[in-house]
Write a protein that holds these residues in place. Sequence first.
Motif, PDB file in Angstrom:
ATOM      1  N   VAL A 162     141.750  52.101  14.801  1.00 17.46           N
ATOM      2  CA  VAL A 162     142.930  51.677  14.042  1.00 17.46           C
ATOM      3  C   VAL A 162     143.250  52.696  12.951  1.00 17.46           C
ATOM      4  O   VAL A 162     144.416  53.053  12.739  1.00 17.46           O
ATOM      5  CB  VAL A 162     142.712  50.278  13.438  1.00 17.46           C
ATOM      6  N   ALA A 163     142.224  53.171  12.253  1.00 11.63           N
ATOM      7  CA  ALA A 163     142.448  54.177  11.205  1.00 11.63           C
ATOM      8  C   ALA A 163     143.039  55.451  11.805  1.00 11.63           C
ATOM      9  O   ALA A 163     143.947  56.069  11.228  1.00 11.63           O
ATOM     10  CB  ALA A 163     141.127  54.489  10.498  1.00 11.63           C
ATOM     11  N   THR A 164     142.549  55.848  12.976  1.00 12.27           N
ATOM     12  CA  THR A 164     143.080  57.042  13.648  1.00 12.27           C
ATOM     13  C   THR A 164     144.538  56.847  14.042  1.00 12.27           C
ATOM     14  O   THR A 164     145.383  57.724  13.821  1.00 12.27           O
ATOM     15  CB  THR A 164     142.243  57.360  14.904  1.00 12.27           C
ATOM     16  N   GLN A 165     144.835  55.695  14.630  1.00 10.37           N
ATOM     17  CA  GLN A 165     146.210  55.424  15.054  1.00 10.37           C
ATOM     18  C   GLN A 165     147.166  55.386  13.865  1.00 10.37           C
ATOM     19  O   GLN A 165     148.292  55.901  13.954  1.00 10.37           O
ATOM     20  CB  GLN A 165     146.254  54.101  15.825  1.00 10.37           C
ATOM     21  N   LEU A 166     146.754  54.801  12.750  1.00 13.90           N
ATOM     22  CA  LEU A 166     147.608  54.772  11.563  1.00 13.90           C
ATOM     23  C   LEU A 166     147.868  56.180  11.036  1.00 13.90           C
ATOM     24  O   LEU A 166     148.976  56.484  10.579  1.00 13.90           O
ATOM     25  CB  LEU A 166     146.965  53.903  10.472  1.00 13.90           C
ATOM     26  N   CYS A 167     146.863  57.046  11.115  1.00  9.00           N
ATOM     27  CA  CYS A 167     147.074  58.445  10.723  1.00  9.00           C
ATOM     28  C   CYS A 167     148.081  59.117  11.641  1.00  9.00           C
ATOM     29  O   CYS A 167     148.907  59.921  11.208  1.00  9.00           O
ATOM     30  CB  CYS A 167     145.753  59.210  10.751  1.00  9.00           C
ATOM     31  N   PHE A 168     148.017  58.780  12.929  1.00 13.87           N
ATOM     32  CA  PHE A 168     148.926  59.371  13.898  1.00 13.87           C
ATOM     33  C   PHE A 168     150.373  58.951  13.644  1.00 13.87           C
ATOM     34  O   PHE A 168     151.302  59.671  14.027  1.00 13.87           O
ATOM     35  CB  PHE A 168     148.528  58.952  15.314  1.00 13.87           C
ATOM     36  N   LEU A 169     150.574  57.792  13.023  1.00 21.48           N
ATOM     37  CA  LEU A 169     151.924  57.302  12.775  1.00 21.48           C
ATOM     38  C   LEU A 169     152.588  57.982  11.582  1.00 21.48           C
ATOM     39  O   LEU A 169     153.799  57.894  11.408  1.00 21.48           O
ATOM     40  CB  LEU A 169     151.904  55.783  12.558  1.00 21.48           C
ATOM     41  N   ILE A 170     151.801  58.652  10.741  1.00 20.32           N
ATOM     42  CA  ILE A 170     152.345  59.386   9.598  1.00 20.32           C
ATOM     43  C   ILE A 170     152.986  60.679  10.108  1.00 20.32           C
ATOM     44  O   ILE A 170     152.404  61.355  10.959  1.00 20.32           O
ATOM     45  CB  ILE A 170     151.235  59.715   8.585  1.00 20.32           C
ATOM     46  N   PRO A 171     154.177  61.036   9.639  1.00 16.80           N
ATOM     47  CA  PRO A 171     154.786  62.300  10.075  1.00 16.80           C
ATOM     48  C   PRO A 171     153.840  63.482   9.888  1.00 16.80           C
ATOM     49  O   PRO A 171     153.321  63.693   8.785  1.00 16.80           O
ATOM     50  CB  PRO A 171     156.028  62.419   9.173  1.00 16.80           C
ATOM     51  N   LEU A 172     153.586  64.206  10.953  1.00 17.54           N
ATOM     52  CA  LEU A 172     152.655  65.337  11.011  1.00 17.54           C
ATOM     53  C   LEU A 172     151.200  64.923  10.792  1.00 17.54           C
ATOM     54  O   LEU A 172     150.302  65.775  10.807  1.00 17.54           O
ATOM     55  CB  LEU A 172     153.033  66.424   9.994  1.00 17.54           C
TER      56      LEU A 172
END
Length: 269
Positions: free
Chosen positions: A209-219
Amino acid sequence: MIREFGAGVRTLLRGFGLWRTRPGLMALGLIPAVIAFLLLAAALIPLLLSLGGITEWITPFAAGWTEPWRSILRGAVGIIVFIAALALAASVFSALALTIGDPFYERIWRAVETDLGGEPPADGGGFWTALGEGLRLVLLGLLIAVLVLLIGLIPIVGGVLGAVGGVVFTGRLLARELTGRAFDARNLTPLDRAALFAGSRARVLGFGVATQLCFLIPLGAVFAMPAAVAGSTMLARTMLDRATTLPSGPRPSASGPVSGPGIPSTGPA
């Protein structure tokens, strides 16, 4: 369960810590991530620009509705479609980055394995393994996107449930795929891996979940990908250290505790 979930989040943060201790090595992981990001952006931007036409195609029955109800419905459907697209995009990005950057990410994986104690037992696969796992990741990501889209169509609560479900389902998928190299190197069977994941469900979910949330941030995906590769190696070693036996026999040695030179530690999990 909450403590285990938090431990999974901290594992990703430890992966980010390698930007401080191994900046040159981590910078190598930016190359495939940038390429994957640009390829994915080339697909997502046209989708975003044509979202209005897509929502009209999905909701032809609303053509005769009065305003503002027609706009509200089509706006909600547009948001759901984009959420589903983002869920798929995370899987496609990871598949592209891991396949394109296999030699780069292998160096990160091997360095973390060595820092954690001992050389890894094998090479962890290769290009063709990464390609096969990448295709599987895309197919599973597509199934998740369809599921998110269907959940999103539930009246009133669908948008929220779809967004949360997209993050949770995709995060779990990413965590399982990113730990694949460490398990491939140890020749673990699907049954062995299932046993390891069953013993650390909340921790794996927290990391994913933490990885996916990081992926949702632009760049964010570009800078998070090398950290996710490093963190997933730490996660896999933790899971191996915690296991006593595997269904097919004694567990493979993890070759030491999950700490070591160059590996930032947040303390006991």
